[in-house]
Scaffold this motif. Structure first.
Motif, PDB file in Angstrom:
ATOM      1  N   ASP A  68      -3.753  13.925  -1.322  1.00  0.00           N
ATOM      2  CA  ASP A  68      -4.070  12.570  -1.776  1.00  0.00           C
ATOM      3  C   ASP A  68      -3.282  11.482  -1.065  1.00  0.00           C
ATOM      4  OD1 ASP A  68      -5.984  13.533  -3.496  1.00  0.00           O
ATOM      5  OD2 ASP A  68      -4.704  13.494  -5.273  1.00  0.00           O
TER       6      ASP A  68
ATOM      7  N   GLN B 220      -3.224   3.647   2.010  1.00  0.00           N
ATOM      8  CA  GLN B 220      -2.492   2.743   1.137  1.00  0.00           C
ATOM      9  C   GLN B 220      -1.094   3.268   0.790  1.00  0.00           C
ATOM     10  OE1 GLN B 220      -5.985   3.439   0.487  1.00  0.00           O
ATOM     11  NE2 GLN B 220      -6.169   1.600   1.752  1.00  0.00           N
ATOM     12  N   ASN B 221      -0.975   4.553   0.554  1.00  0.00           N
ATOM     13  CA  ASN B 221       0.293   5.063   0.024  1.00  0.00           C
ATOM     14  C   ASN B 221       1.160   5.803   1.038  1.00  0.00           C
ATOM     15  OD1 ASN B 221      -0.663   7.806   0.209  1.00  0.00           O
ATOM     16  ND2 ASN B 221      -1.691   7.586  -1.775  1.00  0.00           N
TER      17      ASN B 221
ATOM     18  N   ALA C 176       0.637  10.065  -5.424  1.00  0.00           N
ATOM     19  CA  ALA C 176      -0.537   9.238  -5.129  1.00  0.00           C
ATOM     20  C   ALA C 176      -1.090   8.587  -6.398  1.00  0.00           C
ATOM     21  CB  ALA C 176      -1.613  10.086  -4.451  1.00  0.00           C
ATOM     22  N   LYS C 177      -1.104   9.320  -7.498  1.00  0.00           N
ATOM     23  CA  LYS C 177      -1.576   8.755  -8.765  1.00  0.00           C
ATOM     24  C   LYS C 177      -0.668   7.633  -9.239  1.00  0.00           C
ATOM     25  CE  LYS C 177      -4.083  12.811 -10.461  1.00  0.00           C
ATOM     26  NZ  LYS C 177      -4.163  13.848 -11.515  1.00  0.00           N
TER      27      LYS C 177
ATOM     28  N   TYR D 265       1.240   5.769  -7.386  1.00  0.00           N
ATOM     29  CA  TYR D 265       1.097   4.637  -6.476  1.00  0.00           C
ATOM     30  C   TYR D 265      -0.161   3.841  -6.804  1.00  0.00           C
ATOM     31  CZ  TYR D 265       1.616   2.020  -2.134  1.00  0.00           C
ATOM     32  OH  TYR D 265       1.801   1.012  -1.213  1.00  0.00           O
ATOM     33  N   ALA D 266      -1.261   4.549  -7.052  1.00  0.00           N
ATOM     34  CA  ALA D 266      -2.526   3.874  -7.350  1.00  0.00           C
ATOM     35  C   ALA D 266      -2.454   3.085  -8.654  1.00  0.00           C
ATOM     36  CB  ALA D 266      -3.654   4.899  -7.416  1.00  0.00           C
TER      37      ALA D 266
ATOM     38  N   ASN E 165      -3.016   8.648   1.675  1.00  0.00           N
ATOM     39  CA  ASN E 165      -4.075   7.819   2.257  1.00  0.00           C
ATOM     40  C   ASN E 165      -3.481   6.599   2.953  1.00  0.00           C
ATOM     41  OD1 ASN E 165      -3.552   5.858   0.212  1.00  0.00           O
ATOM     42  ND2 ASN E 165      -4.953   6.901  -1.188  1.00  0.00           N
TER      43      ASN E 165
END
Length: 245
Positions: free
Chosen positions: A199, A203-204, A161-162, A164-165, A201
């Motif tokens: 994490d 978006q990912n 998740a990190k 991807y963000a 969400n």
């Protein structure tokens, strides 16, 4: 066609809101009923020793109303194992969290703790409960998870998740994502099923599901509850389920 992945809604954050006022609003039991009515395939809770969100009493009260799949996460202390084997959820997810940690932040070293995990899993299996082990994207830890007796691994998706963000159009840390795919591949090779959580969400999630389509289940709480503030709980659950179908 990719198989549909089940969505288990973690309701810890709902309990955290309730506890902040010391009363029963929101009502955890009603929220669990509503999540299932709105399409959730399961309910996840992670009772911690300080009961800062889900309380032990909640776990007992939730059991009769969770008719989909009940997943209890936690570090396998004697008290936790006693709770799980008495309540008998469909699944128990073992995490290596020390008591005071804010949130789950790593997976098991299944090589180092294989004997410990084997004893714990045998006890939980004796109660007829499926066991999943929280695992980092480390392919070399998969075989030890199988030898410990796990039925599934839950891929710890915090690092994904990190990554991807931090990227504009999907994760640019291909070495990391390849580790996820290789861990998943090895798990399937040795007969372990796949879960994922932490994490994930709106978006990912789609990218992760697209590249690891064999996922049996994702457990999502914090992001889903945050999204529900904007979109409503029923709509949010359906939005997540569409990404998994």
């Amino acid at each position: 066609m990719n198989p549909t992945t089940k969505l288990s809604v973690n309701i810890n954050k709902v309990a955290l809101i309730r506890n902040s006022r010391g009363e029963n609003l929101p009502d955890i039991i009603q929220v669990a009923k509503d999540c299932q009515r709105f399409g959730a395939d399961g309910i996840t809770v992670h009772p911690r020793p300080d009961e800062r969100h889900i309380r032990i009493r909640d776990v007992y009260e939730l059991r009769p109303v969770v008719h989909t799949e009940f997943n209890i996460e936690g570090y396998p202390t004697t008290a936790f194992i006693d709770l799980v084997t008495e309540v008998k959820p469909e699944q128990c997810t073992l995490v290596p969290d020390p008591p005071g940690v804010l949130t789950s932040n790593t997976g098991w070293d299944t090589v180092k703790y294989q004997s410990f995990l084997r004893e714990v899993i045998q006890e939980i299996h004796a109660a007829g409960i499926r066991v999943s082990i929280f695992l980092n994207p480390e392919p070399d830890k998969v075989e030890a998870a199988r030898k410990a007796g796990a039925d599934r691994i839950e891929l710890f998706t915090g690092p994904y998740a990190k990554a991807y963000a931090a990227a504009a159009n999907g994760p640019q840390n291909f070495e990391l994502f390849n580790a996820y795919k290789e861990t998943a591949r090895r798990a399937l090779q040795v007969g372990l099923e796949l879960n994922a959580g932490h994490d994930l969400n709106l978006q990912n999630l789609k990218f992760f599901k697209l590249h690891i389509p064999e996922l049996k289940e994702v457990s999502i709480g914090h992001a889903l509850i945050c999204d529900a503030l904007y979109y409503g709980l029923e709509n949010t659950i359906q939005m997540y389920k569409r990404l998994l179908s």
